[in-house]
Design an enzyme around this catalytic site. Sequence first.
Site, PDB file in Angstrom:
ATOM      1  N   ASP A 110      34.578  21.721  85.459  1.00 19.98           N
ATOM      2  CA  ASP A 110      35.704  22.647  85.499  1.00 19.98           C
ATOM      3  C   ASP A 110      37.025  21.877  85.381  1.00 19.98           C
ATOM      4  O   ASP A 110      37.207  21.119  84.415  1.00 19.98           O
ATOM      5  CB  ASP A 110      35.607  23.485  86.786  1.00 19.98           C
ATOM      6  CG  ASP A 110      36.601  24.611  86.863  1.00 19.98           C
ATOM      7  OD1 ASP A 110      36.408  25.616  86.169  1.00 19.98           O
ATOM      8  OD2 ASP A 110      37.592  24.479  87.624  1.00 19.98           O
ATOM      9  N   ARG A 111      37.946  22.005  86.342  1.00 22.65           N
ATOM     10  CA  ARG A 111      39.226  21.284  86.242  1.00 22.65           C
ATOM     11  C   ARG A 111      38.998  19.779  86.151  1.00 22.65           C
ATOM     12  O   ARG A 111      39.718  19.063  85.450  1.00 22.65           O
ATOM     13  CB  ARG A 111      40.125  21.574  87.450  1.00 22.65           C
ATOM     14  CG  ARG A 111      40.284  23.017  87.849  1.00 22.65           C
ATOM     15  CD  ARG A 111      40.683  23.924  86.715  1.00 22.65           C
ATOM     16  NE  ARG A 111      42.058  23.659  86.254  1.00 22.65           N
ATOM     17  CZ  ARG A 111      42.605  24.278  85.195  1.00 22.65           C
ATOM     18  NH1 ARG A 111      41.895  25.124  84.478  1.00 22.65           N
ATOM     19  NH2 ARG A 111      43.846  24.006  84.843  1.00 22.65           N
ATOM     20  N   ARG A 114      38.545  18.670  82.716  1.00 18.43           N
ATOM     21  CA  ARG A 114      39.803  18.586  81.952  1.00 18.43           C
ATOM     22  C   ARG A 114      40.541  17.287  82.293  1.00 18.43           C
ATOM     23  O   ARG A 114      41.133  16.657  81.416  1.00 18.43           O
ATOM     24  CB  ARG A 114      40.653  19.820  82.237  1.00 18.43           C
ATOM     25  CG  ARG A 114      39.860  21.090  81.942  1.00 18.43           C
ATOM     26  CD  ARG A 114      40.633  22.376  81.990  1.00 18.43           C
ATOM     27  NE  ARG A 114      39.678  23.479  81.897  1.00 18.43           N
ATOM     28  CZ  ARG A 114      39.019  23.829  80.800  1.00 18.43           C
ATOM     29  NH1 ARG A 114      39.242  23.188  79.661  1.00 18.43           N
ATOM     30  NH2 ARG A 114      38.141  24.828  80.804  1.00 18.43           N
ATOM     31  N   TRP A 156      43.177  32.362  84.959  1.00 17.49           N
ATOM     32  CA  TRP A 156      43.916  31.480  84.054  1.00 17.49           C
ATOM     33  C   TRP A 156      45.314  32.033  83.772  1.00 17.49           C
ATOM     34  O   TRP A 156      46.245  31.275  83.500  1.00 17.49           O
ATOM     35  CB  TRP A 156      43.154  31.335  82.734  1.00 17.49           C
ATOM     36  CG  TRP A 156      42.176  30.207  82.693  1.00 17.49           C
ATOM     37  CD1 TRP A 156      41.286  29.843  83.652  1.00 17.49           C
ATOM     38  CD2 TRP A 156      41.996  29.281  81.610  1.00 17.49           C
ATOM     39  NE1 TRP A 156      40.554  28.767  83.241  1.00 17.49           N
ATOM     40  CE2 TRP A 156      40.963  28.405  81.999  1.00 17.49           C
ATOM     41  CE3 TRP A 156      42.590  29.128  80.363  1.00 17.49           C
ATOM     42  CZ2 TRP A 156      40.523  27.365  81.170  1.00 17.49           C
ATOM     43  CZ3 TRP A 156      42.146  28.109  79.532  1.00 17.49           C
ATOM     44  CH2 TRP A 156      41.130  27.234  79.942  1.00 17.49           C
ATOM     45  N   TYR A 217      47.189  24.985  87.325  1.00 15.85           N
ATOM     46  CA  TYR A 217      47.008  25.931  86.216  1.00 15.85           C
ATOM     47  C   TYR A 217      48.288  26.095  85.399  1.00 15.85           C
ATOM     48  O   TYR A 217      48.236  26.258  84.171  1.00 15.85           O
ATOM     49  CB  TYR A 217      46.512  27.275  86.745  1.00 15.85           C
ATOM     50  CG  TYR A 217      45.030  27.277  87.017  1.00 15.85           C
ATOM     51  CD1 TYR A 217      44.118  27.720  86.063  1.00 15.85           C
ATOM     52  CD2 TYR A 217      44.529  26.805  88.232  1.00 15.85           C
ATOM     53  CE1 TYR A 217      42.756  27.706  86.304  1.00 15.85           C
ATOM     54  CE2 TYR A 217      43.166  26.788  88.482  1.00 15.85           C
ATOM     55  CZ  TYR A 217      42.285  27.237  87.517  1.00 15.85           C
ATOM     56  OH  TYR A 217      40.935  27.205  87.750  1.00 15.85           O
ATOM     57  N   HIS A 276      28.377  29.099  86.521  1.00 17.12           N
ATOM     58  CA  HIS A 276      29.437  28.123  86.258  1.00 17.12           C
ATOM     59  C   HIS A 276      29.263  26.803  87.007  1.00 17.12           C
ATOM     60  O   HIS A 276      29.579  25.745  86.479  1.00 17.12           O
ATOM     61  CB  HIS A 276      30.773  28.766  86.655  1.00 17.12           C
ATOM     62  CG  HIS A 276      31.959  27.871  86.523  1.00 17.12           C
ATOM     63  ND1 HIS A 276      32.368  27.330  85.323  1.00 17.12           N
ATOM     64  CD2 HIS A 276      32.846  27.425  87.460  1.00 17.12           C
ATOM     65  CE1 HIS A 276      33.444  26.599  85.510  1.00 17.12           C
ATOM     66  NE2 HIS A 276      33.753  26.628  86.802  1.00 17.12           N
TER      67      HIS A 276
END
Length: 295
Positions: A110-111, A114, A156, A217, A276
């Site tokens: 997830d984050r 990134r 988001w 975010y 997820h």
Amino acid sequence: MTARDPFLPGFTLHDIDADGVRIRAAAGGSGPPVLLLHGHPQTHATWHAVAPRLGERFSVVAMDLRGYGDSDKPPGGEGHAAYAKRAMAADAVAVMRALGHESFAVVGHDRGGRVAHRLALDHPAAVSRLAVFDIAPTATMYARTDKAFATAYFWWFFLIQPAPLPERLIGADPEFFLRTHLEGQSKTPGCPSPELFAEYLRVYRDPATRHAICEDYRAAATIDLAHDAADAEARIAAPLLALWGARGIVGRTYDVLETWREKARDVRGRALDCGHTLQEERPDEVSAALLDFLG
């Protein structure tokens, strides 16, 4: 501080200074180094069933991203720059160097995935292998947003609203928001466990955490996109493994491997039968896939 980690058996907790930002990290095992990066709304405890398995063959570090868990939560600053994935990637390098690791594999969910993507672009010499869980590249997901994705991943677009709107709305009932978020993403009964949920809620009750999450975010929708645009032609040199949940939104919305082949030279991966949070829903399969990939 150094203390035993209550969620990762055999791991020791450390507070590490990353250019003035204190980062909480758990370290354990022995062998080639591997860094584990969690997503939202988790902490490093999300790796509780995977990190000890990896620790049988690797020196494993699981850290709380800045703004999350028990790491510092600095102000976002102008343009949300303090929560750019570039800043978080620099934290990761500082943590690993402080623990004696100059080059290492990175696994990000997830984050954290990134952050791992930016880490591989900004610090290619530091990243030997890269694994990303249940994400497509950030710029790709924004560019290809449609009604179905925006509906499913509403946060988001909610969390990026100007402060203090999302912070105050979540603050009215953080437990309800957190539980609804996690239950919507997991497709495996009992995930997260009551113990993990209590840990995530412990830090989610902190207004500084909620603000930092929003800043994360907001950065993704602004400064991170600028950094991605500047690197649009760059390709990740390290071998990349992409795993995703077959019953999650990312797997149903994107050709995940193809999105990463647009960003990296050597890509492989597959779907797992879950939602997820792969490392919590399918820890045995995740551990096996990582042990094979990290080799």
